[in-house]
Enzyme design. Structure first.
Site, PDB file in Angstrom:
ATOM      1  N   LYS A 131     -20.245  14.101 -14.458  1.00 27.90           N
ATOM      2  CA  LYS A 131     -20.770  14.325 -13.114  1.00 27.90           C
ATOM      3  C   LYS A 131     -22.221  13.895 -13.087  1.00 27.90           C
ATOM      4  CE  LYS A 131     -19.307  16.368  -9.223  1.00 27.90           C
ATOM      5  NZ  LYS A 131     -17.916  16.557  -8.783  1.00 27.90           N
TER       6      LYS A 131
HETATM    7  N1  GLU Z   1     -16.176  14.073  -6.549  1.00 27.80           N
HETATM    8  C1  GLU Z   1     -14.751  14.209  -6.587  1.00 27.80           C
HETATM    9  C2  GLU Z   1     -14.363  15.439  -7.380  1.00 27.80           C
HETATM   10  O1  GLU Z   1     -15.138  16.358  -7.532  1.00 27.80           O
HETATM   11  C3  GLU Z   1     -14.053  12.941  -7.051  1.00 27.80           C
HETATM   12  C4  GLU Z   1     -14.463  12.448  -8.392  1.00 27.80           C
HETATM   13  C5  GLU Z   1     -13.902  11.070  -8.728  1.00 27.80           C
HETATM   14  O2  GLU Z   1     -13.176  10.483  -7.944  1.00 27.80           O
HETATM   15  O3  GLU Z   1     -14.231  10.589  -9.821  1.00 27.80           O
HETATM   16  O4  GLU Z   1     -13.251  15.567  -7.811  1.00 27.80           O
END
Ligand code: GLU
Length: 441
Positions: A131
């Protein structure tokens, strides 16, 4: 002989943790990372022999803090703090979104990265968890300032991301345009168009059909599966949604198309309700025009406390973490809570809801639709062959249904909450991969 003895002794010493964890890794540390650690403690007794490896989940593999300086439109220089955390890469490259928010902290990004490891394993896509975030209120930036911020941040984290290493995507306050700038910046730096470095891009530059709606569609699919398990019909069900952006808005639309009544919606501008059901397409138009749900015609304005306590069957927190707390969980009248956001329910609220008999479907399965279609996008980019929207939605729904069935069955088998069950399924997969790969060196 003497040398051998010393060697044996140092091996014994090295398996004993001699240093206390730094405070930000401590489970007593309040905040998202502390909550995540408690979730890992809860799942450990169910991991059997794999529990030997559990410590690997309690610390991020890699965390990068970057300074993001940009020139503002007025000529001044502003500095923002950015992060990219790779929690685990045992099952594949790091994967997870990037958020721009004034409250982003390292602890939060670490927890969000860890939840991505769990989420990706829960739906069995071949990724680890990662993240990123920048501590900034993007509403205070002009478009060109936002572009400069995005490009400088991407360049700074460029040393650890890449199509085979770690693949960012949209999250809170980031969108297709931000992904386009990230893809372009990374590509410029490596000297070749690398469309697979981010997902959630515009379709015209390697994005996937259906990606924008994927998280909301996944939430709706999981809610439908969970409803069936408790004998609740989605048609005619009363639904309340917190957050009416990409996730909550799409889920609300799908619920209303399926004949459910969306009776209350809350966002950063206020809360609105209509006992007979809000006109969701019109509400979506209103939000697109005004930036929020407040002032929507055909609704009555309610307080946030009234929103949490509204008469509904399905409650969907689809905004930020820490929204359902010990202060409002007692008021919840819903039969099910489907976590569209990441980490919206505090552990105290989780216990209160469980005691009240409210079924909580955790984020790590409920909102996994987004990353599932991100995986499809990444595969399409690698093969330069693009699928139809119908094919994408069918595959998404199948993955979500299968994942939910496995979690439901695990919850029944061990008589645990769906959150613990999802962690059992996911952590078993992660640690099994860890064990198969072994320790290097
Ligand atoms: N931000 C989204 C999540 O928390 C998608 C992450 C992604 O597609 O890599 O799942």
């Amino acid at each position: 002989m003497a040398t051998k003895k010393i060697a044996a002794k140092s091996v014994a010493a090295s398996v004993t943790p001699v240093h206390a964890l730094p405070s930000y890794l401590d489970s007593e540390h309040l905040g998202p990372w502390g909550i995540y650690l408690k979730q890992i403690d809860r799942v450990t007794p169910y991991l059997g022999s794999l529990a030997r490896w559990v410590e690997t989940l309690k610390r991020p593999k890699r965390a990068l803090i970057v300074d993001v300086p940009i020139e503002m439109d007025n000529g001044t220089i502003a500095h923002f703090e950015g992060y990219r955390v790779q929690h685990n890469v045992s099952r594949g490259p790091g994967k997870g979104g990037v958020r721009f928010h004034q409250d982003v902290t390292l602890s939060e990004v670490m927890a969000l990265a860890a939840w991505m490891s769990v989420k990706n394993a829960a739906v069995n896509v071949p990724y680890g968890g990662a993240k990123g975030g920048v501590r900034v209120d993007p509403r205070l930036l002009s478009r060109s300032e936002l572009e400069r911020l995005t490009r400088r941040y991407t360049s700074e984290i460029g040393i650890i991301i890449g199509p085979n290493k770690d693949i960012p995507a949209p999250d809170v306050n980031t969108n297709e345009q931000v992904m386009a700038w990230m893809m372009d910046t990374y590509s410029m730096n490596v000297g070749a168009t690398a469309s697979g470095v981010v997902t959630g891009k515009p379709v015209d530059i390697g994005g996937s059909l259906g990606r924008r709606e994927a998280t909301g569609r996944g939430v709706f699919t999981i809610a439908t599966e969970a409803a069936a398990q408790i004998g609740l019909s989605v048609e005619g069900a009363r639904v309340a949604v917190q957050g009416f952006g990409n996730v909550g808005g799409t889920a609300g639309k799908l619920f209303s198309e399926a004949g459910a009544l969306v009776v209350a919606v809350q966002d950063h501008t206020g809360a609105v309700s209509n006992d007979k059901g809000l006109d969701v397409p019109k509400l979506l138009e209103h939000v697109a025009k005004t930036g929020g749900v407040a002032g929507f015609k055909g609704s009555e304005s309610i307080s946030t406390a009234e929103f949490w306590g509204c008469k509904c069957d399905i409650l969907i927190p689809a905004a930020l973490e820490g929204q359902l707390t010990k202060d409002n969980a007692g008021q919840v009248k819903a039969k099910m809570v489907i976590e569209g956001a990441n980490g919206p329910t505090t552990p105290e609220a989780d216990d209160i809801l469980q005691d009240k008999g409210v079924l909580v479907v955790p984020d790590v399965i409920a909102n996994a639709g987004g990353v599932t279609v991100s995986y499809f996008e990444w595969v399409q980019d690698f093969s330069s062959f693009f699928w139809s929207e119908d094919e994408i939605n069918q595959r998404l729904i199948k993955i979500m249904k299968d994942a939910f069935a496995a979690v439901w069955q695990t919850a029944q088998q061990h008589k645990v909450s769906l959150r613990t069950a999802t962690f059992i399924v996911a952590c078993t997969r992660i640690l099994h991969a860890r064990e198969l790969r072994g320790l290097y060196p």
